[in-house]
Design a protein around this motif. Structure first.
Motif, short mmCIF file in Angstrom:
data_model
loop_
_atom_site.label_atom_id
_atom_site.label_comp_id
_atom_site.label_asym_id
_atom_site.label_seq_id
_atom_site.Cartn_x
_atom_site.Cartn_y
_atom_site.Cartn_z
N GLU A 24 0.85 -1.20 0.00
CA GLU A 24 0.00 0.00 0.00
C GLU A 24 0.88 1.24 0.00
O GLU A 24 1.84 1.35 0.75
CB GLU A 24 -0.90 0.00 1.23
CG GLU A 24 -1.84 1.20 1.30
CD GLU A 24 -2.69 1.20 2.58
OE1 GLU A 24 -2.52 0.29 3.39
OE2 GLU A 24 -3.49 2.12 2.72
N VAL A 25 0.54 2.19 -0.85
CA VAL A 25 1.28 3.44 -0.96
C VAL A 25 0.73 4.44 0.04
O VAL A 25 -0.47 4.72 0.04
CB VAL A 25 1.17 4.00 -2.40
CG1 VAL A 25 1.78 5.37 -2.48
CG2 VAL A 25 1.84 3.04 -3.37
N PRO A 53 7.76 7.94 3.11
CA PRO A 53 6.84 7.18 2.27
C PRO A 53 6.87 5.70 2.62
O PRO A 53 7.89 5.19 3.12
CB PRO A 53 7.40 7.41 0.87
CG PRO A 53 8.88 7.52 1.09
CD PRO A 53 9.04 8.18 2.43
N SER A 54 5.78 5.03 2.34
CA SER A 54 5.70 3.58 2.51
C SER A 54 5.22 2.99 1.20
O SER A 54 4.22 3.43 0.64
CB SER A 54 4.71 3.24 3.63
OG SER A 54 4.56 1.83 3.76
N GLU A 103 17.91 8.09 3.64
CA GLU A 103 16.84 7.68 4.55
C GLU A 103 15.46 7.76 3.91
O GLU A 103 14.46 7.41 4.54
CB GLU A 103 16.87 8.56 5.80
CG GLU A 103 18.13 8.42 6.62
CD GLU A 103 18.26 7.04 7.23
OE1 GLU A 103 17.23 6.42 7.58
OE2 GLU A 103 19.41 6.56 7.36
N ASN A 104 15.41 8.27 2.66
CA ASN A 104 14.13 8.41 1.95
C ASN A 104 13.14 9.19 2.81
O ASN A 104 11.98 8.79 3.01
CB ASN A 104 13.54 7.04 1.60
CG ASN A 104 12.50 7.12 0.51
OD1 ASN A 104 12.52 8.01 -0.34
ND2 ASN A 104 11.57 6.18 0.53
N THR A 105 13.61 10.31 3.33
CA THR A 105 12.81 11.14 4.23
C THR A 105 12.93 12.60 3.81
O THR A 105 14.02 13.04 3.42
CB THR A 105 13.28 10.98 5.69
OG1 THR A 105 13.19 9.60 6.07
CG2 THR A 105 12.45 11.82 6.63
N VAL A 106 11.84 13.31 3.89
CA VAL A 106 11.83 14.75 3.66
C VAL A 106 11.51 15.43 4.98
O VAL A 106 10.66 14.96 5.75
CB VAL A 106 10.80 15.12 2.57
CG1 VAL A 106 10.54 16.61 2.56
CG2 VAL A 106 11.30 14.66 1.20
N TRP A 131 -1.46 11.78 -0.13
CA TRP A 131 -1.35 12.63 1.06
C TRP A 131 -1.13 11.79 2.31
O TRP A 131 -1.64 10.67 2.41
CB TRP A 131 -2.62 13.45 1.24
CG TRP A 131 -2.78 14.52 0.22
CD1 TRP A 131 -3.25 14.38 -1.06
CD2 TRP A 131 -2.45 15.90 0.37
NE1 TRP A 131 -3.23 15.59 -1.71
CE2 TRP A 131 -2.75 16.54 -0.85
CE3 TRP A 131 -1.93 16.65 1.42
CZ2 TRP A 131 -2.53 17.91 -1.05
CZ3 TRP A 131 -1.71 18.01 1.24
CH2 TRP A 131 -2.02 18.62 0.01
N GLY A 132 -0.42 12.36 3.26
CA GLY A 132 -0.31 11.75 4.57
C GLY A 132 -1.52 12.11 5.43
O GLY A 132 -2.41 12.84 5.00
#
Length: 133
Positions: free
Chosen positions: A1-2, A24-25, A79-82, A123-124
């Protein structure tokens, strides 16, 4: 799941700082613009900042003029993080803050910085930021 997950919100006194994170996942940010927006009850969602969002250029940044240099958007690609670093916070910064993604191709074709929340798709859940006076 995105999906996207924001964290880092909280209660802070005016003049203080917070750092929000967006992770993100199910995908990576490699081919996406990442935007930050905020919303208070009864008002439209407001674009605050974005990264990798100008002409499809990775790690390009743009900020709402109303912020006057108080916020900084950055990414940790390993880290694939913003992150959204928010300094000199004011009570009027109180809102739920959201991160969202748009395809880099949208950024490349948009004709300007991709700050408009309507251009973002995923969206988160949002993180509450409350600034006390």
């Amino acid at each position: 799941e995105v999906q996207l997950v924001e964290s880092g919100g909280g209660l802070v006194q005016a003049g203080g700082s917070l750092r929000l994170s967006c992770v993100p996942s199910g995908f990576t940010f490699d081919d996406y613009a990442v935007g930050w927006s905020r919303q208070v009850p009864g008002k439209e969602r407001e674009g605050v900042s974005c990264i990798s969002c100008k002409d499809g250029i990775k790690d390009s940044t743009y900020y709402s003029h109303s912020l006057k240099g108080r916020f900084t958007n950055s990414s940790d690609n390993a880290e694939n993080t913003v992150y959204l670093q928010m300094n000199s916070l004011k009570p009027e910064d109180t809102a739920v803050y959201y991160c969202a993604t748009a395809r880099a191709s949208v950024s490349a074709l948009y004709g300007g910085p991709l700050l408009n929340p309507d251009e973002y798709g995923t969206w988160g859940q949002g993180t509450q930021v409350t600034v006390s006076s």
